[in-house]
Write a protein that holds these residues in place. Structure first.
Motif, mmCIF file in Angstrom:
data_model
loop_
_atom_site.group_PDB
_atom_site.id
_atom_site.type_symbol
_atom_site.label_atom_id
_atom_site.label_comp_id
_atom_site.label_asym_id
_atom_site.label_seq_id
_atom_site.Cartn_x
_atom_site.Cartn_y
_atom_site.Cartn_z
ATOM 1 N N PHE A 257 0.831 -1.205 0.000
ATOM 2 C CA PHE A 257 0.000 0.000 0.000
ATOM 3 C C PHE A 257 0.864 1.253 0.000
ATOM 4 C CE2 PHE A 257 -3.390 -2.855 1.487
ATOM 5 C CZ PHE A 257 -4.428 -2.421 0.676
ATOM 6 N N ILE A 258 2.139 1.108 0.345
ATOM 7 C CA ILE A 258 3.082 2.223 0.227
ATOM 8 C C ILE A 258 3.616 2.213 -1.206
ATOM 9 C CG2 ILE A 258 5.177 3.268 1.137
ATOM 10 C CD1 ILE A 258 4.791 1.636 3.665
ATOM 11 N N PRO A 259 3.298 3.200 -2.022
ATOM 12 C CA PRO A 259 3.739 3.174 -3.423
ATOM 13 C C PRO A 259 5.251 3.129 -3.532
ATOM 14 C CG PRO A 259 2.059 4.855 -3.073
ATOM 15 C CD PRO A 259 2.489 4.381 -1.713
ATOM 16 N N TRP A 260 5.722 2.292 -4.466
ATOM 17 C CA TRP A 260 7.130 2.166 -4.824
ATOM 18 C C TRP A 260 7.973 1.528 -3.733
ATOM 19 C CZ3 TRP A 260 7.816 7.796 -6.936
ATOM 20 C CH2 TRP A 260 7.013 7.948 -8.076
ATOM 21 N N PHE A 261 8.002 2.134 -2.538
ATOM 22 C CA PHE A 261 8.917 1.667 -1.509
ATOM 23 C C PHE A 261 8.390 0.437 -0.775
ATOM 24 C CE2 PHE A 261 9.341 6.329 -1.803
ATOM 25 C CZ PHE A 261 10.644 6.392 -2.282
ATOM 26 N N GLY A 262 7.077 0.164 -0.858
ATOM 27 C CA GLY A 262 6.515 -0.955 -0.113
ATOM 28 C C GLY A 262 7.096 -2.286 -0.539
ATOM 29 N N VAL A 263 7.253 -2.494 -1.846
ATOM 30 C CA VAL A 263 7.805 -3.766 -2.331
ATOM 31 C C VAL A 263 9.260 -3.904 -1.906
ATOM 32 C CG1 VAL A 263 8.339 -5.081 -4.400
ATOM 33 C CG2 VAL A 263 6.190 -3.856 -4.240
ATOM 34 N N VAL A 264 9.991 -2.797 -1.922
ATOM 35 C CA VAL A 264 11.403 -2.848 -1.488
ATOM 36 C C VAL A 264 11.494 -3.256 -0.023
ATOM 37 C CG1 VAL A 264 13.503 -1.494 -1.219
ATOM 38 C CG2 VAL A 264 12.029 -1.131 -3.212
ATOM 39 N N LEU A 265 10.634 -2.671 0.818
ATOM 40 C CA LEU A 265 10.642 -3.036 2.242
ATOM 41 C C LEU A 265 10.205 -4.474 2.448
ATOM 42 C CD1 LEU A 265 9.027 0.221 3.727
ATOM 43 C CD2 LEU A 265 11.443 -0.417 3.732
ATOM 44 N N GLY A 266 9.227 -4.936 1.656
ATOM 45 C CA GLY A 266 8.775 -6.307 1.804
ATOM 46 C C GLY A 266 9.756 -7.326 1.271
ATOM 47 N N ALA A 267 10.578 -6.954 0.282
ATOM 48 C CA ALA A 267 11.526 -7.898 -0.308
ATOM 49 C C ALA A 267 12.807 -8.023 0.502
ATOM 50 C CB ALA A 267 11.873 -7.468 -1.734
ATOM 51 N N GLY A 268 13.117 -7.031 1.347
ATOM 52 C CA GLY A 268 14.376 -7.068 2.096
ATOM 53 C C GLY A 268 14.539 -8.272 2.996
ATOM 54 N N PRO A 269 13.611 -8.555 3.926
ATOM 55 C CA PRO A 269 13.795 -9.720 4.817
ATOM 56 C C PRO A 269 13.892 -11.057 4.096
ATOM 57 C CG PRO A 269 12.167 -8.203 5.722
ATOM 58 C CD PRO A 269 12.480 -7.722 4.364
ATOM 59 N N PRO A 270 13.047 -11.377 3.085
ATOM 60 C CA PRO A 270 13.244 -12.661 2.394
ATOM 61 C C PRO A 270 14.585 -12.790 1.698
ATOM 62 C CG PRO A 270 11.061 -11.790 1.943
ATOM 63 C CD PRO A 270 11.814 -10.709 2.632
ATOM 64 N N ILE A 271 15.092 -11.682 1.141
ATOM 65 C CA ILE A 271 16.397 -11.757 0.479
ATOM 66 C C ILE A 271 17.494 -12.020 1.507
ATOM 67 C CG2 ILE A 271 18.091 -10.391 -0.789
ATOM 68 C CD1 ILE A 271 15.770 -9.033 -2.223
ATOM 69 N N LEU A 272 17.433 -11.333 2.660
ATOM 70 C CA LEU A 272 18.422 -11.582 3.708
ATOM 71 C C LEU A 272 18.306 -13.007 4.247
ATOM 72 C CD1 LEU A 272 18.223 -8.216 5.686
ATOM 73 C CD2 LEU A 272 19.981 -8.940 4.057
ATOM 74 N N LEU A 273 17.084 -13.498 4.357
ATOM 75 C CA LEU A 273 16.892 -14.867 4.836
ATOM 76 C C LEU A 273 17.420 -15.882 3.828
ATOM 77 C CD1 LEU A 273 15.759 -16.455 7.219
ATOM 78 C CD2 LEU A 273 13.546 -16.519 6.046
ATOM 79 N N ALA A 274 17.251 -15.596 2.535
ATOM 80 C CA ALA A 274 17.804 -16.478 1.506
ATOM 81 C C ALA A 274 19.321 -16.511 1.573
ATOM 82 C CB ALA A 274 17.343 -16.018 0.129
ATOM 83 N N ALA A 275 19.936 -15.372 1.911
ATOM 84 C CA ALA A 275 21.388 -15.347 2.070
ATOM 85 C C ALA A 275 21.829 -16.086 3.315
ATOM 86 C CB ALA A 275 21.873 -13.896 2.119
ATOM 87 N N ALA A 276 20.943 -16.218 4.320
ATOM 88 C CA ALA A 276 21.335 -16.842 5.584
ATOM 89 C C ALA A 276 21.168 -18.350 5.570
ATOM 90 C CB ALA A 276 20.514 -16.253 6.735
ATOM 91 N N ILE A 277 20.196 -18.868 4.817
ATOM 92 C CA ILE A 277 19.904 -20.302 4.920
ATOM 93 C C ILE A 277 20.790 -21.151 4.036
ATOM 94 C CG2 ILE A 277 17.513 -19.840 5.542
ATOM 95 C CD1 ILE A 277 16.712 -20.542 2.723
ATOM 96 N N THR A 278 21.554 -20.550 3.120
ATOM 97 C CA THR A 278 22.417 -21.334 2.241
ATOM 98 C C THR A 278 23.728 -20.596 2.048
ATOM 99 O OG1 THR A 278 22.642 -22.253 0.001
ATOM 100 C CG2 THR A 278 21.318 -20.264 0.250
ATOM 101 N N PRO A 279 24.837 -21.316 1.924
ATOM 102 C CA PRO A 279 26.130 -20.645 1.722
ATOM 103 C C PRO A 279 26.334 -20.139 0.303
ATOM 104 C CG PRO A 279 26.434 -23.024 1.797
ATOM 105 C CD PRO A 279 24.999 -22.779 2.126
ATOM 106 N N HIS A 280 25.419 -20.461 -0.618
ATOM 107 C CA HIS A 280 25.570 -20.045 -2.015
ATOM 108 C C HIS A 280 24.676 -18.838 -2.307
ATOM 109 C CE1 HIS A 280 27.778 -23.791 -2.499
ATOM 110 N NE2 HIS A 280 26.725 -24.448 -2.023
ATOM 111 N N TRP A 281 24.875 -18.261 -3.519
ATOM 112 C CA TRP A 281 24.180 -17.034 -3.877
ATOM 113 C C TRP A 281 23.011 -17.253 -4.833
ATOM 114 C CZ3 TRP A 281 25.156 -12.584 -1.399
ATOM 115 C CH2 TRP A 281 26.379 -12.463 -0.731
ATOM 116 N N GLU A 282 22.841 -18.482 -5.329
ATOM 117 C CA GLU A 282 21.808 -18.700 -6.333
ATOM 118 C C GLU A 282 20.407 -18.415 -5.788
ATOM 119 O OE1 GLU A 282 24.232 -20.666 -5.680
ATOM 120 O OE2 GLU A 282 25.405 -20.865 -7.537
ATOM 121 N N LEU A 283 20.162 -18.810 -4.544
ATOM 122 C CA LEU A 283 18.840 -18.596 -3.959
ATOM 123 C C LEU A 283 18.551 -17.102 -3.768
ATOM 124 C CD1 LEU A 283 16.337 -20.017 -2.904
ATOM 125 C CD2 LEU A 283 17.389 -20.089 -0.638
ATOM 126 N N VAL A 284 19.585 -16.348 -3.436
ATOM 127 C CA VAL A 284 19.411 -14.892 -3.292
ATOM 128 C C VAL A 284 18.989 -14.275 -4.617
ATOM 129 C CG1 VAL A 284 20.570 -12.737 -2.693
ATOM 130 C CG2 VAL A 284 21.083 -14.817 -1.418
#
Length: 612
Positions: A257-284
């Motif tokens: 509901f926040i234009p433009w920035f809402g998707v960026v804020l929502g995508a940040g935690p999953p991307i960081l979590l993808a970097a944490a659960i695997t030692p490789h970068w493909e999932l990120v």
């Protein structure tokens, strides 16, 4: 006196704005639930109206809709809480993968040096803080401070209950407000109409219902789209193996509901979590591509078709609204910033005193194409004028685009010149900018965008005469340019003189029988008597030529055909009409047997005028 009144008026508006901002800040406990309730009512109103059309009593329809909404909210809260608890418990298991990412990041010498400098800077700051703290000597007396025991008993219980039940109280107040707004919808609208005045029932009713329908449709569509996008993100993250997919899906559905920035804020935690659960970068990369691709399809394909347009806010308004409402109402204000600002823009469309809100915050063009083009001419920016012309020409011919934008801009210039807002020197600068503009568009347009010019022998010889003044001379030169390059005419313009003097010089320089058509051009609102006299004089001096009267001013003169010459004096309402009449002359020259030498007049062959 007028300046003093204007200053007092502006000061009064500033004072009212200051009071409104203070009311928003200090009345947050009441106004924030009311704003949330209004936002919720706009979303649920179409559903309640649909149930009412099915012969449900309105109170029953409101009760059903509110019960369903509360059930969905409780279910979402339960899922959200369980996902947060699960995520909190599993964060410690990802420590090794994060360390591996840091080691791979610091593998290159550049990254190693940067990380070492950052660590040294932090260590230096720590030593500096320690040096500033005075060390206690062994002989210093030890101070013992006895803190008063925190409040206990009944007052402590009340304090704990207040901190615990505060959010529940705000939620209950929001639901109560929303129920009242939905149930008493017609009564509230009647009161607003009466507040606007009994003499303006028609206007205020139309404004309220149109504004309400627009906002409801926008908010409901946005809620459905965001929910579908959140469901898609949750399922896609679960398939990719990202933990707590429902949590991230619900988060991005709300944050969007926040234009433009809402998707960026929502995508940040999953991307960081993808970097944490695997030692490789493909999932990120996969998660990043999922959010980027999904948002691109949603904002460029689905939303334009579902909503017709986006939030209706300019980019600057989106940023300013998010900043303002975050200061006033915190994180909830950020989520509500777009709906609240859209409501202000819609209100500004119907309330004249608030028109500045729609002008400053809305995404509609503040100037018409002609006004925007004229502003570029005034600034001497011919390249920007060409860019605006190319934007207008999409789906149109160059002649139609000139009728839509260039000639109305020259009308504005003629009005300013007549009112002494444009001097003779400035008019000369405008003429030079117009010449540069014509040179650029001549080189910019490809051969496919122009008609294939016939040979000089077959092209109708045409002379364009300005009616009066320097702006008419600009218009005449531009008309000759467009007819020569984008129609079947061989046109020249008289630039040194205008009116009767231009006719006299033309009669001295050219034999009358060599001129097929004479265009009398004016964009400055020349008097009817002057245009009528000029047309009759041209018909008398050039008895074998057709006279096209092109009065493109704000109040065009009604030219009556001279008695005995009904087909020689023709009124042209646009440049495209003049181009078509000259094309008729060209086709008549090539037809076998020869067609009549004169085209039909405006009455026998009406040509539709281009409408801006």
């Amino acid at each position: 006196m007028h300046a003093r009144a204007g200053i007092i008026h502006a000061a009064a508006h500033l004072f009212i704005g200051f009071v409104v901002i203070l009311a928003l800040i200090y009345g947050r406990a009441v106004l924030l639930p009311l704003a949330l309730a209004a936002f919720l009512a706009f979303i649920l109103t179409p559903i309640v109206s649909w149930l009412a059309q099915l012969r449900f009593p309105r109170p029953a329809a409101v009760a059903v809709v509110m019960a369903a909404f509360i059930a969905l909210t409780l279910l979402a809260s339960a899922v959200f809480s369980s996902q947060v608890l699960e995520l909190t418990g599993s964060l410690s298991t990802y420590r090794n993968n994060i360390s591996e990412k840091l080691r791979s990041f610091s593998g290159s010498s550049t990254h190693t040096i940067a990380l070492k400098r950052a660590a040294d800077a932090i260590d230096g700051l720590r030593h500096e803080f320690q040096a500033q703290i005075p060390k206690a000597s062994p002989d210093d007396p030890i101070r013992v401070v006895v803190e008063k025991e925190s409040a206990a008993g009944f007052s402590g219980i009340l304090s704990a209950l207040q901190s615990t039940l505060g959010p529940l109280e705000a939620m209950a107040l929001t639901l109560l407000y929303a129920s009242v707004l939905l149930t008493e919808h017609y009564d509230i609208v009647d009161r607003l109409v009466r507040l606007a005045g009994a003499n303006y029932i028609t206007e205020s009713t139309a404004a309220l219902y149109e504004a309400g329908s627009r906002i409801s449709r926008l908010f409901l569509s946005q809620a459905v789209i965001n929910s579908a996008f959140g469901l898609f993100i949750g399922i896609a993250l679960w398939l990719l193996g990202i933990p707590n997919g429902p949590l991230w899906g619900m988060s991005v559905a709300v944050l969007r509901f926040i234009p433009w920035f809402g998707v960026v804020l929502g995508a940040g935690p999953p991307i960081l979590l993808a970097a944490a659960i695997t030692p490789h970068w493909e999932l990120v990369y996969a998660v990043l591509g999922l959010f980027a691709g999904g948002e691109f399809v949603l904002s460029h394909v689905i939303e334009p078709r579902a909503l017709g347009r986006h939030t209706g806010l300019s980019p600057l308004a989106v940023i300013a609204a998010a900043s303002f409402w975050s200061v006033v109402w915190g994180p909830v204000g950020v989520v509500l910033s777009a709906p609240l600002t859209v409501a202000l823009v819609v209100l500004g469309d119907y309330v004249p005193a608030l028109k500045f809100l729609s002008l400053l915050l809305g995404d509609r063009a503040p100037l018409s194409p002609a006004q925007e083009y004229y502003r570029r001419l005034l600034s001497g920016d011919s390249a920007a004028a060409v860019e605006r012309f190319e934007h207008t020409i999409e789906g149109r011919s160059p002649v139609d685009a000139a009728d839509l934008m260039v000639l109305p801009a020259l009308r504005l210039a003629a009005n300013d010149y007549r009112d002494d807002r444009v001097s003779a020197a400035k008019a000369q600068e405008l003429a030079e900018t117009m010449e540069d503009f014509q040179d650029i568009i001549l080189n910019a347009f490809t051969d496919e965008r122009r008609e294939t010019p016939p040979s000089s022998a077959d092209r109708a010889p045409c002379v364009v005469l300005p009616a009066h003044g320097p702006v008419d001379r600009m218009a005449a030169f531009f008309t000759a340019f467009m007819l020569s390059h984008f129609s079947h005419a061989r046109a020249t313009a008289i630039r040194e003189n205008s009116g009767m003097m231009a006719l006299s010089s033309l009669k001295k320089e050219e034999p009358p029988e060599t001129i097929d058509t004479i265009l009398l051009v004016s964009v400055g609102g020349v008097a009817q008597t002057h245009m009528r006299l000029l047309a009759r004089r041209a018909a008398a001096d050039f008895p074998q030529s057709r006279i096209l009267v092109c009065d493109w001013g704000d109040a065009p003169a009604e030219i009556e055909a001279e008695r005995g010459l009904p087909e020689r004096i023709v009124r042209c309402e646009s440049l495209s009409q003049a181009s078509r009449l000259l094309a008729y002359a060209y086709s008549a020259r090539k037809s076998e047997p020869p067609a009549p030498a004169t085209p039909p007049n405006a009455a026998s062959a009406p040509v539709k005028r281009s409408v801006a």
